[in-house]
Scaffold this motif. Structure first.
Motif, mmCIF file in Angstrom:
data_model
loop_
_atom_site.group_PDB
_atom_site.id
_atom_site.type_symbol
_atom_site.label_atom_id
_atom_site.label_comp_id
_atom_site.label_asym_id
_atom_site.label_seq_id
_atom_site.Cartn_x
_atom_site.Cartn_y
_atom_site.Cartn_z
ATOM 1 N N ALA A 192 0.759 -1.303 0.152
ATOM 2 C CA ALA A 192 0.008 0.077 -0.128
ATOM 3 C C ALA A 192 0.791 1.300 -0.194
ATOM 4 C CB ALA A 192 -0.842 -0.035 1.345
ATOM 5 N N ILE A 193 1.964 1.158 0.795
ATOM 6 C CA ILE A 193 2.746 2.451 0.991
ATOM 7 C C ILE A 193 3.499 2.719 -0.740
ATOM 8 C CG2 ILE A 193 5.270 3.321 1.610
ATOM 9 C CD1 ILE A 193 4.607 1.588 4.297
ATOM 10 N N LEU A 194 3.831 1.646 -1.325
ATOM 11 C CA LEU A 194 4.535 1.871 -2.576
ATOM 12 C C LEU A 194 3.312 2.306 -3.624
ATOM 13 C CD1 LEU A 194 6.157 -1.572 -2.970
ATOM 14 C CD2 LEU A 194 7.154 0.671 -3.040
ATOM 15 N N GLY A 195 2.346 2.039 -3.358
ATOM 16 C CA GLY A 195 0.979 2.503 -4.370
ATOM 17 C C GLY A 195 0.402 3.877 -3.944
ATOM 18 N N ALA A 196 1.020 4.399 -2.856
ATOM 19 C CA ALA A 196 0.528 5.620 -2.189
ATOM 20 C C ALA A 196 -1.001 5.497 -2.079
ATOM 21 C CB ALA A 196 0.670 6.794 -3.330
ATOM 22 N N ALA A 197 -1.438 4.500 -1.396
ATOM 23 C CA ALA A 197 -2.753 4.229 -0.761
ATOM 24 C C ALA A 197 -3.428 5.324 -0.169
ATOM 25 C CB ALA A 197 -2.866 2.605 -0.498
ATOM 26 N N GLU A 198 -4.674 5.150 -0.082
ATOM 27 C CA GLU A 198 -5.498 5.968 0.874
ATOM 28 C C GLU A 198 -5.536 5.435 2.280
ATOM 29 O OE1 GLU A 198 -6.898 8.787 0.445
ATOM 30 O OE2 GLU A 198 -6.488 9.351 -1.910
ATOM 31 N N GLU A 199 -5.604 6.155 3.230
ATOM 32 C CA GLU A 199 -5.628 5.455 4.592
ATOM 33 C C GLU A 199 -6.743 4.120 4.817
ATOM 34 O OE1 GLU A 199 -4.098 5.170 8.701
ATOM 35 O OE2 GLU A 199 -3.333 5.911 6.596
ATOM 36 N N ALA A 200 -7.578 4.533 4.083
ATOM 37 C CA ALA A 200 -8.925 3.493 4.539
ATOM 38 C C ALA A 200 -8.441 2.336 3.727
ATOM 39 C CB ALA A 200 -10.065 4.082 3.642
ATOM 40 N N ASP A 201 -7.706 2.253 2.457
ATOM 41 C CA ASP A 201 -7.313 1.091 1.694
ATOM 42 C C ASP A 201 -6.299 0.565 2.539
ATOM 43 O OD1 ASP A 201 -9.436 1.240 0.054
ATOM 44 O OD2 ASP A 201 -7.899 2.461 -1.611
ATOM 45 N N THR A 202 -5.479 1.002 3.337
ATOM 46 C CA THR A 202 -4.118 0.676 3.725
ATOM 47 C C THR A 202 -4.771 -0.318 5.199
ATOM 48 O OG1 THR A 202 -2.762 2.335 3.153
ATOM 49 C CG2 THR A 202 -2.019 1.128 5.005
ATOM 50 N N LYS A 203 -5.792 0.376 5.814
ATOM 51 C CA LYS A 203 -6.282 -0.037 7.130
ATOM 52 C C LYS A 203 -6.942 -1.397 6.531
ATOM 53 C CE LYS A 203 -4.953 2.729 10.290
ATOM 54 N NZ LYS A 203 -4.077 2.392 11.175
ATOM 55 N N ALA A 204 -7.640 -1.603 5.657
ATOM 56 C CA ALA A 204 -8.436 -2.549 5.134
ATOM 57 C C ALA A 204 -7.521 -3.604 4.787
ATOM 58 C CB ALA A 204 -9.250 -2.438 3.865
ATOM 59 N N LEU A 205 -6.344 -3.558 3.994
ATOM 60 C CA LEU A 205 -5.173 -4.444 4.001
ATOM 61 C C LEU A 205 -4.801 -5.003 5.195
ATOM 62 C CD1 LEU A 205 -3.403 -3.229 0.713
ATOM 63 C CD2 LEU A 205 -4.885 -5.374 0.874
ATOM 64 N N GLU A 206 -4.478 -3.932 6.335
ATOM 65 C CA GLU A 206 -3.904 -4.454 7.449
ATOM 66 C C GLU A 206 -4.710 -5.477 8.172
ATOM 67 O OE1 GLU A 206 -3.242 -0.713 9.695
ATOM 68 O OE2 GLU A 206 -1.561 -0.443 8.473
ATOM 69 N N ARG A 207 -6.267 -4.934 8.238
ATOM 70 C CA ARG A 207 -7.106 -6.075 8.778
ATOM 71 C C ARG A 207 -7.172 -7.440 8.070
ATOM 72 N NH1 ARG A 207 -10.475 -1.392 8.587
ATOM 73 N NH2 ARG A 207 -11.568 -2.120 6.830
ATOM 74 N N TYR A 208 -6.983 -7.429 6.890
ATOM 75 C CA TYR A 208 -6.990 -8.687 6.146
ATOM 76 C C TYR A 208 -5.618 -9.519 6.442
ATOM 77 C CZ TYR A 208 -5.471 -11.452 2.164
ATOM 78 O OH TYR A 208 -4.626 -12.579 1.371
ATOM 79 N N ALA A 209 -4.537 -8.904 6.656
ATOM 80 C CA ALA A 209 -3.282 -9.495 6.896
ATOM 81 C C ALA A 209 -3.204 -9.888 8.407
ATOM 82 C CB ALA A 209 -2.105 -8.452 6.616
#
Length: 293
Positions: A192-209
């Motif tokens: 997500a950092i590499l893709g300059a993702a929005e905070e909401a998208d980053t948090k969603a990926l964190e919950r997944y992980a």
């Protein structure tokens, strides 16, 4: 999904091969041979796979994601080399081969881990990973946190403590969130950092992980209790023999399996905002649940 995993594992293998060249001659050559022995030629490459797949959600060029994924895998491989040492888990097998301290010697194994750890940060800090120095700093800081006292090393300290045998279920979950889950979460966060993702998208990926990492460890406990050492490529039954508290010990085999299923459902639900592009990550959660090695 398995074909995607194999494809990306081959890409990561090639990147590690390129980033860890052999010196032509001299005493360093033997050490680098041992480094390559530890880092190449085995493993599912699940963590770099998660990083690559997360980065692709945001159309990150593979060249950048691969360098970041290779750095993450270097740190993971360092942890395996050190975990296998006689002072830690004292294991003879890793990925179906003799562990580094068995194939070489203990002092070489210590240096192998040290080198892989430091090289991981050298790769992330290099402008070839990303032209934006602020973004590279975020990657470096994230991997340091995930691998340090607040992550993997902190989890290993809990694992080695005498109190490990007395942990209740919440304590086991906390241990594994540090020891196993931290690098899995960092894999998705780094994409997500590499893709300059929005905070909401980053948090969603964190919950997944987070859910995926816990499910992964529960399945590891099940395989340690029921699996075959030849298929796994490492010894089984070590936690039970050491009297360590595990998910299987607290929940039983069926209870642990149900808990893993619940976590996989939670992981897939976290991917809802990404729609069809996240299908491979959903299939990865199912793979974690059904893997046999």
């Amino acid at each position: 999904m398995l074909e995607c995993l194999r494809h990306d594992a081959a890409l990561v293998e090639a990147e590690l091969d390129r980033l860890l060249p052999l010196p032509e001659r001299g005493p360093r050559r033997r050490l680098q041979e041992a480094v390559r022995y530890a880092a190449l030629g085995g493993g599912k490459r699940l963590r770099p796979f998660l990083l690559l797949q997360s980065a692709r959600l945001f159309e990150v060029p593979d060249a950048r994601a691969l360098r970041t994924a290779a750095a993450l895998e270097m740190l993971h491989c360092y942890s395996l080399v050190h975990d296998d040492l006689p002072a830690m888990d004292d294991s003879d097998l890793r990925r179906g081969r003799p562990t580094v301290h068995r194939a070489y010697d203990e002092s070489t194994a210590v240096l192998v881990g040290d080198n892989l750890l430091t090289e991981a940060f050298a790769v992330l800090a290099d402008p070839a990973t990303h032209p934006d120095p602020a973004l590279r700093c975020r990657l470096v800081a994230g991997l340091a946190r995930a691998g340090g006292l607040g992550g993997m090393i902190g989890g290993q300290a809990i694992d080695l403590a005498a109190e490990r045998a007395e942990l209740e279920l919440p304590g086991i979950e906390e241990l594994q969130a540090f020891k196993t889950g931290a690098l899995i979460v960092e894999a998705c966060r780094a994409g997500a950092i590499l893709g300059a993702a929005e905070e909401a998208d980053t948090k969603a990926l964190e919950r997944y992980a987070q859910a995926l990492g816990l499910a992964f460890q529960i399945v590891d406990d099940l395989l340690d209790a029921e699996g075959d050492a030849t298929a796994l490529g490492k010894p089984v039954g070590q936690d039970a023999a050491a009297g360590k508290a595990t998910f299987v010990g607290h929940l039983g085999v069926e209870g642990a399996r149900r808990r893993a299923e619940e976590l996989v459902d939670r992981a897939k639900e976290a991917l809802t905002p990404f729609g069809p592009p996240a299908e491979t990550l959903r299939q990865t959660a199912d793979f974690v649940l059904t893997r046999r090695a």
